[in-house]
Write a protein that holds these residues in place. Structure first.
Motif, PDB file in Angstrom:
ATOM      1  N   CYS A 261      29.086  12.670  35.500  1.00  0.00           N
ATOM      2  CA  CYS A 261      28.487  11.627  34.818  1.00  0.00           C
ATOM      3  C   CYS A 261      29.214  10.646  33.699  1.00  0.00           C
ATOM      4  O   CYS A 261      28.924   9.754  33.272  1.00  0.00           O
ATOM      5  N   THR A 262      30.321  11.006  33.939  1.00  0.00           N
ATOM      6  CA  THR A 262      31.547  10.259  32.958  1.00  0.00           C
ATOM      7  C   THR A 262      32.357   9.335  33.872  1.00  0.00           C
ATOM      8  O   THR A 262      33.192   8.562  33.156  1.00  0.00           O
TER       9      THR A 262
ATOM     10  N   LEU B   8      33.441  20.507  29.850  1.00  0.00           N
ATOM     11  CA  LEU B   8      32.303  19.998  30.651  1.00  0.00           C
ATOM     12  C   LEU B   8      32.456  20.698  31.780  1.00  0.00           C
ATOM     13  O   LEU B   8      33.143  21.472  32.392  1.00  0.00           O
ATOM     14  N   ARG B   9      31.040  20.674  32.489  1.00  0.00           N
ATOM     15  CA  ARG B   9      30.808  21.466  33.773  1.00  0.00           C
ATOM     16  C   ARG B   9      30.948  20.422  34.704  1.00  0.00           C
ATOM     17  O   ARG B   9      30.968  19.315  34.403  1.00  0.00           O
TER      18      ARG B   9
ATOM     19  N   PRO C 144      26.357  11.450  29.737  1.00  0.00           N
ATOM     20  CA  PRO C 144      26.360  12.551  30.147  1.00  0.00           C
ATOM     21  C   PRO C 144      24.813  12.907  30.327  1.00  0.00           C
ATOM     22  O   PRO C 144      24.031  12.948  29.472  1.00  0.00           O
TER      23      PRO C 144
ATOM     24  N   GLU D  83      28.693  17.768  35.086  1.00  0.00           N
ATOM     25  CA  GLU D  83      28.877  16.423  33.778  1.00  0.00           C
ATOM     26  C   GLU D  83      29.881  15.784  33.969  1.00  0.00           C
ATOM     27  O   GLU D  83      30.153  14.783  33.315  1.00  0.00           O
ATOM     28  N   TRP D  84      30.987  16.398  34.941  1.00  0.00           N
ATOM     29  CA  TRP D  84      32.131  15.377  35.069  1.00  0.00           C
ATOM     30  C   TRP D  84      31.566  14.271  35.651  1.00  0.00           C
ATOM     31  O   TRP D  84      32.054  12.976  35.344  1.00  0.00           O
TER      32      TRP D  84
ATOM     33  N   PHE E 125      24.029  15.904  29.885  1.00  0.00           N
ATOM     34  CA  PHE E 125      23.312  17.040  28.956  1.00  0.00           C
ATOM     35  C   PHE E 125      24.116  16.591  27.606  1.00  0.00           C
ATOM     36  O   PHE E 125      24.797  17.378  26.842  1.00  0.00           O
ATOM     37  N   HIS E 126      23.905  15.384  27.097  1.00  0.00           N
ATOM     38  CA  HIS E 126      24.419  14.697  25.871  1.00  0.00           C
ATOM     39  C   HIS E 126      23.924  15.516  24.669  1.00  0.00           C
ATOM     40  O   HIS E 126      24.632  15.565  23.746  1.00  0.00           O
TER      41      HIS E 126
END
Length: 231
Positions: free
Chosen positions: A204-205, A197-198, A221, A201-202, A223-224
């Motif tokens: 988003c979790t 993950l970028r 995420p 994106e971290w 970018f799912h």
């Protein structure tokens, strides 16, 4: 190039009912702008006016074709409406071309010598420097200074392929780094390496803020739908 033009009879008539004439020509190729001027009393008057106009265009064209590449670049950058940092970047990249062709007239530049110049550039900025030169010469074509862009026709400029980077050779190295960072941020390093993950994106979790009476949940995420290669 400026076409030879033509004279035409107009459908409208003069004050005394006499036929009126006009001339027209294109400033470039088939798809270029067409200029038409009319109201002449005879076909010969229209033809003479056309010849004078074409001669004026040829004279102006000879002047603009005598511009050097350095002069063209300064003219282009002076009217290029972008941020100063973009101008600085273009000036740096175009400096690679002016170092070799700066004193050359733009009408004398050839695709063969530009292609050879390009291959002598560092691969790190070869693509960008060639694109910058194309950009300036494209404007010269639009301004009618030259017929074709010598930095584009007959000059290949493929995007360079970036090499995949492998900063760590093993999980042992990653675990050593995570331990050195500490218990607060170290697990994040292992998580990122394991998932691919970028940084955006971290976030988003992470667990959302708990509300009274509701259990926490993980956000989906952003970018799912994107596939990410994971080592």
């Amino acid at each position: 190039m400026v076409q030879q033009g033509q004279t035409i009879a107009l459908t409208r008539r003069g004050a005394g009912g006499e036929r009126l004439w006009a001339y027209r020509y294109r400033t470039g190729g088939r798809d270029s702008r067409r200029v038409q001027r009319g109201g002449f009393a005879s076909e010969q008057d229209a033809r003479d006016a056309l010849e004078r106009e074409l001669e004026r265009l040829r004279r102006d064209r000879r002047i603009t074709r005598r511009l050097t590449l350095s002069e063209l670049i300064e003219t282009y950058l002076a009217q290029h409406d972008v941020q100063p940092v973009t101008i600085d970047t273009l000036r740096y990249l175009l400096g690679k071309a002016t170092a070799v062709f700066g004193d050359r007239r733009i009408g004398e530049l050839t695709s063969q010598e530009i292609a050879a110049w390009r291959m002598n550039l560092s691969p790190g900025y070869r693509f960008e420097a060639t694109q910058a030169l194309r950009q300036v010469l494209h404007r010269a074509v639009a301004w009618g200074m030259i017929d074709v862009n010598p930095a584009k026709v007959g000059v290949d400029n493929p995007v360079r392929r970036r090499k995949e980077q492998h900063p760590f050779e093993s999980w042992t190295e990653l675990e050593t780094l995570a331990a050195a960072i500490g218990p607060r941020y170290g697990p994040m390093i292992l998580f990122a390496a394991a998932t691919g993950l970028r940084p955006a994106e971290w976030d988003c979790t992470r667990e959302t803020r708990r509300r009274p009476g509701r259990a926490g949940r993980l956000r989906a995420p952003l970018f799912h739908a994107m596939r990410v290669e994971v080592p």
